[in-house]
Design a protein around this motif. Structure first.
Motif, PDB file in Angstrom:
ATOM      1  N   GLN A  33      -1.841   5.887   2.764  1.00 24.83           N
ATOM      2  CA  GLN A  33      -3.188   5.252   2.183  1.00 24.83           C
ATOM      3  C   GLN A  33      -4.410   5.137   3.011  1.00 24.83           C
ATOM      4  OE1 GLN A  33      -3.647   5.089  -1.389  1.00 24.83           O
ATOM      5  NE2 GLN A  33      -5.854   4.983  -0.945  1.00 24.83           N
ATOM      6  N   GLU A  68       0.909  -1.169   0.117  1.00 24.00           N
ATOM      7  CA  GLU A  68      -0.022   0.003   0.029  1.00 24.00           C
ATOM      8  C   GLU A  68       0.865   1.198  -0.145  1.00 24.00           C
ATOM      9  OE1 GLU A  68      -2.499   1.291   3.535  1.00 24.00           O
ATOM     10  OE2 GLU A  68      -3.776   0.017   2.355  1.00 24.00           O
ATOM     11  N   PRO A  69       0.538   2.125  -0.785  1.00 23.56           N
ATOM     12  CA  PRO A  69       1.344   3.517  -0.747  1.00 23.56           C
ATOM     13  C   PRO A  69       1.258   3.995   0.642  1.00 23.56           C
ATOM     14  CG  PRO A  69      -0.403   3.412  -2.756  1.00 23.56           C
ATOM     15  CD  PRO A  69      -0.671   2.205  -1.622  1.00 23.56           C
ATOM     16  N   CYS A 116       1.760  12.866   5.227  1.00 25.59           N
ATOM     17  CA  CYS A 116       2.321  13.133   3.977  1.00 25.59           C
ATOM     18  C   CYS A 116       3.931  14.232   4.278  1.00 25.59           C
ATOM     19  CB  CYS A 116       1.458  14.050   2.972  1.00 25.59           C
ATOM     20  SG  CYS A 116       0.170  13.132   2.229  1.00 25.59           S
ATOM     21  N   GLU A 173       6.939   9.316  -2.759  1.00 21.54           N
ATOM     22  CA  GLU A 173       5.813   9.334  -3.527  1.00 21.54           C
ATOM     23  C   GLU A 173       4.864   8.836  -3.170  1.00 21.54           C
ATOM     24  OE1 GLU A 173       6.545   8.719  -7.545  1.00 21.54           O
ATOM     25  OE2 GLU A 173       8.447  10.077  -7.849  1.00 21.54           O
ATOM     26  N   SER A 174       3.433   9.250  -3.355  1.00 20.53           N
ATOM     27  CA  SER A 174       2.328   8.624  -2.761  1.00 20.53           C
ATOM     28  C   SER A 174       1.230   8.906  -3.598  1.00 20.53           C
ATOM     29  CB  SER A 174       2.146   8.735  -1.255  1.00 20.53           C
ATOM     30  OG  SER A 174       0.833   7.678  -0.893  1.00 20.53           O
ATOM     31  N   THR A 175       0.147   7.960  -3.994  1.00 26.15           N
ATOM     32  CA  THR A 175      -0.704   8.774  -4.699  1.00 26.15           C
ATOM     33  C   THR A 175      -1.921   9.345  -3.657  1.00 26.15           C
ATOM     34  OG1 THR A 175      -1.853   6.354  -4.565  1.00 26.15           O
ATOM     35  CG2 THR A 175      -0.775   6.889  -6.634  1.00 26.15           C
ATOM     36  N   ALA A 176      -1.679   8.972  -2.369  1.00 26.47           N
ATOM     37  CA  ALA A 176      -2.343   9.574  -1.577  1.00 26.47           C
ATOM     38  C   ALA A 176      -2.090  10.997  -1.069  1.00 26.47           C
ATOM     39  CB  ALA A 176      -2.343   8.699  -0.179  1.00 26.47           C
ATOM     40  N   CYS A 177      -0.930  11.545  -1.489  1.00 29.57           N
ATOM     41  CA  CYS A 177      -0.397  12.785  -0.930  1.00 29.57           C
ATOM     42  C   CYS A 177      -0.420  13.963  -2.063  1.00 29.57           C
ATOM     43  CB  CYS A 177       0.928  12.489  -0.458  1.00 29.57           C
ATOM     44  SG  CYS A 177       0.913  11.794   1.020  1.00 29.57           S
ATOM     45  N   PRO A 178      -0.719  15.117  -1.962  1.00 29.92           N
ATOM     46  CA  PRO A 178      -0.360  16.056  -3.088  1.00 29.92           C
ATOM     47  C   PRO A 178       1.043  16.293  -2.872  1.00 29.92           C
ATOM     48  CG  PRO A 178      -1.563  16.894  -1.027  1.00 29.92           C
ATOM     49  CD  PRO A 178      -1.441  15.520  -0.843  1.00 29.92           C
TER      50      PRO A 178
END
Length: 72
Positions: free
Chosen positions: A6, A2-3, A37, A49-54
């Motif tokens: 998440q 998991e990113p 983040c 990098e994480s798809t959950a974070c801007p």
């Protein structure tokens, strides 16, 4: 796997879904996500990098605009 962050992102999404007309009720979950983040970025010298974070600057801007002192 998991990113990073998440779980916090999912918690925020669940809150927003349940509070469509009162998103301000989800500010604590937003803070938890952005803190997560921020920690990830600090631990990776801004390269994490994480798809959950801007992007890091968005996280910094939001956290500075929403200080910890919550009333209520």
């Amino acid at each position: 796997s998991e990113p990073p962050c998440q779980a916090e992102a999912c918690s925020l999404q669940t809150c927003i879904s349940g509070n469509t007309y009162a998103p301000e009720r989800c500010e604590q979950r937003m803070r938890e996500l952005y803190r997560c983040c921020q920690t990830m970025y600090e631990n990776t010298d801004g390269k994490g990098e994480s798809t959950a974070c801007p992007m890091p600057k968005v996280v910094r801007r939001w956290l500075s605009a929403h200080p910890d002192s919550l009333s209520g």
